[in-house]
Each structure stands twice: as C-alpha cells, then as structure tokens.
Motif scaffolding. Structure first.
Motif, mmCIF file in Angstrom:
data_model
loop_
_atom_site.group_PDB
_atom_site.id
_atom_site.type_symbol
_atom_site.label_atom_id
_atom_site.label_comp_id
_atom_site.label_asym_id
_atom_site.label_seq_id
_atom_site.Cartn_x
_atom_site.Cartn_y
_atom_site.Cartn_z
ATOM 1 N N ALA A 196 -1.410 -20.549 24.482
ATOM 2 C CA ALA A 196 -2.383 -21.337 24.213
ATOM 3 C C ALA A 196 -2.227 -21.927 22.704
ATOM 4 N N PHE A 197 -1.968 -23.188 22.590
ATOM 5 C CA PHE A 197 -1.766 -24.188 21.379
ATOM 6 C C PHE A 197 -3.001 -23.508 20.277
ATOM 7 N N THR A 198 -4.148 -23.650 21.000
ATOM 8 C CA THR A 198 -5.472 -23.362 19.878
ATOM 9 C C THR A 198 -5.192 -22.137 19.276
ATOM 10 N N ILE A 199 -4.570 -21.086 19.771
ATOM 11 C CA ILE A 199 -4.227 -19.651 19.472
ATOM 12 C C ILE A 199 -3.283 -19.671 18.351
ATOM 13 N N CYS A 200 -2.083 -20.337 18.857
ATOM 14 C CA CYS A 200 -0.877 -20.360 18.113
ATOM 15 C C CYS A 200 -0.199 -21.723 17.962
ATOM 16 N N GLN A 201 -0.278 -22.334 16.894
ATOM 17 C CA GLN A 201 0.194 -23.919 16.855
ATOM 18 C C GLN A 201 1.747 -24.052 16.941
ATOM 19 N N HIS A 202 2.278 -23.594 18.233
ATOM 20 C CA HIS A 202 3.667 -23.946 18.289
ATOM 21 C C HIS A 202 3.727 -24.996 19.503
ATOM 22 N N ARG A 203 4.800 -25.871 19.288
ATOM 23 C CA ARG A 203 4.902 -27.152 20.321
ATOM 24 C C ARG A 203 5.057 -26.670 21.522
ATOM 25 N N ARG A 204 5.802 -25.662 21.913
ATOM 26 C CA ARG A 204 5.784 -24.919 23.230
ATOM 27 C C ARG A 204 4.495 -24.521 24.004
ATOM 28 N N ASN A 205 3.520 -24.339 23.091
ATOM 29 C CA ASN A 205 2.374 -23.819 23.720
ATOM 30 C C ASN A 205 1.484 -25.070 24.356
ATOM 31 N N ILE A 250 -0.555 -21.020 35.141
ATOM 32 C CA ILE A 250 0.116 -20.825 33.685
ATOM 33 C C ILE A 250 0.495 -19.338 33.282
ATOM 34 N N GLY A 251 1.843 -19.146 32.970
ATOM 35 C CA GLY A 251 2.300 -18.081 32.639
ATOM 36 C C GLY A 251 2.305 -17.630 31.213
ATOM 37 N N LEU A 252 1.313 -16.534 31.081
ATOM 38 C CA LEU A 252 1.259 -16.042 29.697
ATOM 39 C C LEU A 252 2.745 -15.478 29.272
ATOM 40 N N THR A 253 3.246 -15.810 27.993
ATOM 41 C CA THR A 253 4.432 -15.395 27.706
ATOM 42 C C THR A 253 4.505 -14.488 26.475
ATOM 43 N N PHE A 254 5.681 -13.717 26.294
ATOM 44 C CA PHE A 254 5.475 -12.631 25.205
ATOM 45 C C PHE A 254 6.625 -13.142 24.342
ATOM 46 N N VAL A 255 6.943 -14.278 24.046
ATOM 47 C CA VAL A 255 7.573 -14.842 23.049
ATOM 48 C C VAL A 255 6.756 -14.700 21.674
ATOM 49 N N PRO A 256 7.127 -13.958 20.630
ATOM 50 C CA PRO A 256 6.455 -13.558 19.685
ATOM 51 C C PRO A 256 5.988 -15.002 18.942
ATOM 52 N N GLU A 257 7.040 -15.732 18.573
ATOM 53 C CA GLU A 257 6.419 -17.000 17.671
ATOM 54 C C GLU A 257 5.325 -18.011 18.621
ATOM 55 N N PHE A 258 5.338 -17.808 19.810
ATOM 56 C CA PHE A 258 4.444 -18.420 20.877
ATOM 57 C C PHE A 258 2.990 -17.828 20.761
ATOM 58 N N THR A 259 2.993 -16.650 20.355
ATOM 59 C CA THR A 259 1.761 -15.611 20.347
ATOM 60 C C THR A 259 1.165 -15.725 18.965
ATOM 61 N N LYS A 260 1.724 -15.614 17.779
ATOM 62 C CA LYS A 260 1.089 -15.567 16.350
ATOM 63 C C LYS A 260 2.157 -16.146 15.596
ATOM 64 N N SER A 261 1.540 -16.965 14.576
ATOM 65 C CA SER A 261 2.465 -17.653 13.557
ATOM 66 C C SER A 261 3.218 -16.685 12.470
ATOM 67 N N VAL A 291 3.764 -9.131 15.626
ATOM 68 C CA VAL A 291 2.951 -9.440 16.873
ATOM 69 C C VAL A 291 2.769 -8.332 17.589
ATOM 70 N N HIS A 292 1.437 -8.060 17.788
ATOM 71 C CA HIS A 292 0.900 -7.006 18.589
ATOM 72 C C HIS A 292 0.456 -7.337 20.017
ATOM 73 N N ILE A 293 0.433 -6.366 20.738
ATOM 74 C CA ILE A 293 -0.176 -6.702 22.287
ATOM 75 C C ILE A 293 -1.519 -7.253 22.135
ATOM 76 N N LYS A 294 -2.387 -6.785 21.166
ATOM 77 C CA LYS A 294 -3.603 -7.326 21.157
ATOM 78 C C LYS A 294 -3.645 -8.760 20.929
ATOM 79 N N ASP A 295 -2.555 -9.159 20.251
ATOM 80 C CA ASP A 295 -2.555 -10.733 20.072
ATOM 81 C C ASP A 295 -2.393 -11.767 21.301
ATOM 82 N N LEU A 296 -2.004 -11.074 22.307
ATOM 83 C CA LEU A 296 -1.576 -11.632 23.533
ATOM 84 C C LEU A 296 -3.075 -11.720 23.947
ATOM 85 N N PHE A 297 -4.377 -10.942 23.854
ATOM 86 C CA PHE A 297 -5.429 -11.012 24.491
ATOM 87 C C PHE A 297 -6.084 -12.232 23.823
ATOM 88 N N LYS A 298 -5.767 -12.621 22.613
ATOM 89 C CA LYS A 298 -6.660 -13.782 22.179
ATOM 90 C C LYS A 298 -6.081 -15.181 23.139
#
Ligand SMILES: [Zn+2]
Length: 307
Positions: free
Chosen positions: A192-201, A217-228, A232-239
């Motif tokens: 989700a772009f709102t949570i992590c501002q990467h173009r791929r989101n 929508i497939g939630l992905t574990f790419v760190p740079e798509f998860t937190k800038s 990056v921790h698992i709990k960041d995916l929960f956001k």
C-alpha cells in the motif's frame, strides 16, 4: 495452509544453477518449502530485460524447462496446478506449483509466442516488469503510457483463456486500461502506497478499483515496499494489512512474497520457512477468519473461476 502468488526461484535456477533441494543462496528451495506452511506457490517466468530481444523468448522457454525438469518431473509430491480440477485434487501431503509470466517483453510483438508460453500451463501474466514493452509501459518508466493496441490483443487472449492479468509493475495508465479490459485482475506482489511511498505500491484509488473489480492483491515482503527506512520488521507488514482491510480489501488480500526476487529481506522473514513466524505473529493481531482469508480463501475463491 498458505498460498503464495509470486516468487522468482526459476530465475535464480536459470541464472546460477543452484541446488534446488537445498541451497544457502536460495530463499526458496525444496527443503525450505517442505518445511513451511506454504502448500501452493506461484513460480514466475522472469526474463531479464538486459538480454537482447531475440533471445528473450528462448530464455522464457528455458525457464519453463527448468520448471518441469527440476521441479515437477523429479518430485512426485509436487503437482503442476493448471486448473480448478488440479487444485481440487491436490492432497494434503502434496505441494502445488502454479506457473506465471512476469512481464510480456519475451513475446515481443508476437501473439503466438504468448499463446505458446500460456499453453505450458501459465495461469497469470504480468504485462510488464520494470521496463516498457510492446504491451504497456512500466510504473518505473517516465513515459507513463497505458496498454497499447497490441496489449489489448494480449488481454483478449488472457480473457479467453481465463488467465489473470497481473498489474504489479504496470504504469498507472496501464493499470486503469487493464481494469477496463481484463476479466480477471491481480496485483500479485504490491503493498500500500499510503503506508510506504514507493512507486511499485498501490495507491488508495487503485486499491478501491481492484476491490470493485473483484481483483486480488498480493501482500509482498520486499523491504523497500514495506517501510522507507531500514530495518523492516514483520509488524511493519501489519500496517499494510490494516490499511488494505480499512480500504475494504479484506476479501481480496493474499500473499505474494517475492522470495528469490529480492536481495534484502524483512527481519525474521528471510525464507519461505519463516512463514511460520509470520503466521505466529499474525495470530496475535488478527482473527482466524482474516488469517484464513489472506492465507488461502481469497485466492481459492477466485481460482474457481478458472477452467
Ligand atoms: Zn516483480
């Protein structure tokens, strides 16, 4: 039981000839897969865009060969899932493998090449990777064009064959063209772009549009798509999960890890076996009903549309 809609194992095997059974270099090998809660995994045919155009199609075929000769044929417990029937017949002690194409650049402008690749049992086709091609522009390019006239023909073929059109990596204009034209839509590995501002989101408008079109929508574990910022921790995916749920995507969210397509990983989530850890942490945050939907039910419900 978990279903994962995206990994790049075939590319790694093609490029480096690793030992598929067990390799320190792979985030997804057979040993790790069998020691994970993932029962069904999508394997992408991903051809590097630096190869000359005339070689790309041959490399796609080489990856399909690797899929059959290394994964399917020698391993009796691994079943190639090509249809709803294959899925229904999958036994609890078996693993399912789905073949997908990431980026249409290997077909150039030849629809027959697409059809030949699909006939090997591909169930999901991403229109672009990070490069523009004859089908559409990528989200990573400056051109920002949508789906071309040839791309429209590609989507028609995918519709006829009830194959998912994958919008991960696609330009914004391409995304909305696909939503207009494709019957079955998926964003196999995007957050989700709102949570992590990467173009791929996916931005909120895109999430809403996918929900309206009954997409996945497939939630992905790419760190740079998860937190800038790292780590990056698992709990960041929960956001991201929380945001997708707030946007009404509870019945559309699945997993698309991108294992072996990434070099950096989320802390504690570096191989397919770590899905156990993710599951454990999810159980502290989410109801069983939500976990089951994301892990498998949302995917299974949509796969039943397929032949
Ligand atoms: Zn990708």
């Amino acid at each position: 039981m978990i279903i994962d809609a995206h990994c790049d194992l075939l590319y790694q095997l093609w490029r480096y000839n690793y030992d598929l059974n067990s390799s320190e270099c792979l985030q997804f090998d057979l040993n790790k897969w069998r020691n994970s809660p993932v029962q069904i995994q999508a394997f992408a045919i991903f051809v590097p865009d630096y190869l000359p155009q005339q070689k790309q199609y041959d490399v796609a075929l080489q990856m399909i060969e690797i899929f059959y000769e290394q994964l399917i044929i020698p391993n009796q417990d691994i079943i190639h899932i090509k249809s709803k029937q294959d899925l229904d017949q999958l036994q609890p002690d078996q693993l399912g493998a789905i073949l997908t194409l990431e980026g249409c650049h290997p077909i150039g402008t030849d629809l027959n090449k697409l059809i030949k690749i699909i006939n090997y049992g591909v169930r999901m086709v991403g229109l672009t990777w990070n490069n523009d091609n004859a089908v559409a522009d990528s989200i990573m390019s400056a051109k920002r064009g949508g789906v071309t006239a040839f791309g429209r023909e590609v989507i028609q073929v995918l519709n006829q064959k009830q194959i998912w059109t994958d919008v991960s990596h696609l330009s914004i204009n391409g995304f909305y063209d696909v939503l207009d034209q494709a019957k079955h839509v998926i964003a196999s590995h995007s957050n989700a772009f709102t949570i992590c501002q990467h173009r791929r989101n996916l931005d909120d408008q895109q999430i809403k549009a996918l929900v309206e079109r009954d997409g996945l929508i497939g939630l992905t574990f790419v760190p740079e798509f998860t937190k800038s910022n790292q780590p990056v921790h698992i709990k960041d995916l929960f956001k991201h999960i929380d945001h997708f749920i707030n946007m009404g995507a509870e019945n559309h969210l699945i997993f698309g890890s991108d294992f072996d397509g990434i070099t950096e990983t989320i802390e504690g989530l570096s191989t397919v076996s770590d899905y156990y850890r993710l599951q454990e942490q999810m159980e502290k945050h989410y109801s069983q009903s939500i976990i089951k939907k994301i892990a498998r039910e949302n995917f299974l419900k949509r796969f039943s549309h397929q032949r």
